[in-house]
Design an enzyme around this catalytic site. Structure first.
Site, PDB file in Angstrom:
ATOM      1  N   SER A 150       0.826  -1.207   0.000  1.00 23.86           N
ATOM      2  CA  SER A 150       0.000   0.000   0.000  1.00 23.86           C
ATOM      3  C   SER A 150       0.861   1.259   0.000  1.00 23.86           C
ATOM      4  CB  SER A 150      -0.919   0.023   1.225  1.00 23.86           C
ATOM      5  OG  SER A 150      -1.794  -1.073   1.214  1.00 23.86           O
TER       6      SER A 150
HETATM    7  N1  SAH Z   1      -1.224  -4.725   4.140  1.00 32.20           N
HETATM    8  C1  SAH Z   1      -0.518  -4.972   2.899  1.00 32.20           C
HETATM    9  C2  SAH Z   1      -1.364  -4.593   1.696  1.00 32.20           C
HETATM   10  C3  SAH Z   1      -1.398  -5.709   0.726  1.00 32.20           C
HETATM   11  S1  SAH Z   1      -2.601  -5.588  -0.557  1.00 32.20           S
HETATM   12  C4  SAH Z   1       0.832  -4.311   2.881  1.00 32.20           C
HETATM   13  O1  SAH Z   1       1.154  -3.560   3.799  1.00 32.20           O
HETATM   14  O2  SAH Z   1       1.632  -4.555   1.970  1.00 32.20           O
HETATM   15  C5  SAH Z   1      -3.912  -6.593   0.080  1.00 32.20           C
HETATM   16  C6  SAH Z   1      -3.585  -8.033   0.415  1.00 32.20           C
HETATM   17  O3  SAH Z   1      -4.798  -8.644   0.862  1.00 32.20           O
HETATM   18  C7  SAH Z   1      -3.085  -8.886  -0.747  1.00 32.20           C
HETATM   19  O4  SAH Z   1      -1.860  -9.464  -0.419  1.00 32.20           O
HETATM   20  C8  SAH Z   1      -4.186  -9.946  -0.914  1.00 32.20           C
HETATM   21  O5  SAH Z   1      -3.696 -11.216  -1.323  1.00 32.20           O
HETATM   22  C9  SAH Z   1      -4.782  -9.997   0.477  1.00 32.20           C
HETATM   23  N2  SAH Z   1      -6.148 -10.516   0.572  1.00 32.20           N
HETATM   24  C10 SAH Z   1      -7.191 -10.302  -0.274  1.00 32.20           C
HETATM   25  N3  SAH Z   1      -8.283 -10.960   0.158  1.00 32.20           N
HETATM   26  C11 SAH Z   1      -7.936 -11.603   1.309  1.00 32.20           C
HETATM   27  C12 SAH Z   1      -8.623 -12.468   2.230  1.00 32.20           C
HETATM   28  N4  SAH Z   1      -9.905 -12.825   2.055  1.00 32.20           N
HETATM   29  N5  SAH Z   1      -7.932 -12.931   3.289  1.00 32.20           N
HETATM   30  C13 SAH Z   1      -6.636 -12.614   3.480  1.00 32.20           C
HETATM   31  N6  SAH Z   1      -5.927 -11.812   2.663  1.00 32.20           N
HETATM   32  C14 SAH Z   1      -6.568 -11.317   1.584  1.00 32.20           C
END
Ligand code: SAH
Length: 218
Positions: free
Chosen positions: A67
């Site tokens: 993000s």
């Molecule tokens: N918090 C992260 C942002 C990653 S983007 C950071 O700091 O880098 C969002 C993430 O959510 C992705 O890696 C995606 O695979 C995950 N995601 C999406 N749906 C999900 C679910 N149902 N359960 C767990 N993770 C999920």
């Protein structure tokens, strides 16, 4: 390939990034200190080393993203994290957001549905700094009923709706910060669970996240 050296130049870029995030309206000094302390370039391939301290999202593995720092700061500020609080994060991704929460002294429980991303974080040496983060491979819609209830719940993917099971895992007085889907962008919402079980909902700015998907992906 990632590079794990943190030079004065990196620190200088981080200070500028922190000032930028502050100028965009983030006032919580603990959030800003975490942004200033955490070497964000460690969370990215070395190809991104020069741009790691720009206020932008970048691709990580599996078509996912780390993000934007402003977004991380915004969500963390809304969450009002205090030391030792139990925080459930949905969407570990790069583990940058989890590290911000851990740096602020929270007990972090973070779930990722992409097996590769989950496995990557197991061998990420910087994360040894944070024994207060526990990593889980699973479906965030289910939460972690056996580890709850939580003081705070943070969703870092675009949620199609507010997951009932996660509401149920919040302590009375607990808060959830969640970007809720409404097409191309999401509205950042904060849900507070009152002592009597009723919910109080607030709406904030619009953001753009990758989707929160059902089930696991191995
Ligand atoms: N918090 C992260 C942002 C990653 S983007 C950071 O700091 O880098 C969002 C993430 O959510 C992705 O890696 C995606 O695979 C995950 N995601 C999406 N749906 C999900 C679910 N149902 N359960 C767990 N993770 C999920």
């Amino acid at each position: 390939m990632r590079k794990y050296d943190d030079s004065y130049r990196h620190k200088g870029m981080r200070k500028k990034l922190t000032d930028l995030v502050r100028s965009k309206g983030i006032t919580n000094e603990k959030v800003l200190a975490a942004i200033e302390n955490i070497p964000r370039h460690y969370f990215l391939d070395s190809a991104f080393e020069e741009v790691a301290y720009e206020d932008r999202a970048f691709p990580i593995a599996e078509g996912q993203t780390i993000s934007q720092p402003y977004t991380v700061a915004y969500q963390t500020q809304l969450l009002e994290v205090q030391p030792f609080q139990k925080v459930l994060e949905i969407g570990t991704g790069s583990a940058y957001q989890a590290s911000v929460l851990a740096e602020m002294g929270a007990q972090v429980f973070t779930i990722e549905r992409q097996k590769k991303l989950f496995e990557l974080n197991k061998t990420f040496p910087y994360l040894r700094k944070y024994p207060n983060i526990k990593f889980f491979y699973g479906d965030g819609f289910e939460g972690l009923p056996t580890y709850g209830p939580f003081d705070k719940v943070l969703i870092t993917a675009a949620a199609p709706f507010i997951p009932e099971k996660l509401i149920a895992q919040m302590k009375p007085g607990g808060m959830m910060v969640i970007p809720v889907d409404s097409g191309q962008t999401q509205i950042m919402k904060r849900i507070t669970r009152n002592a009597d079980g009723t919910l109080y909902e607030e709406a904030f700015d619009r953001f753009s996240f990758v989707p929160m998907l059902q089930g696991k992906n191995d």
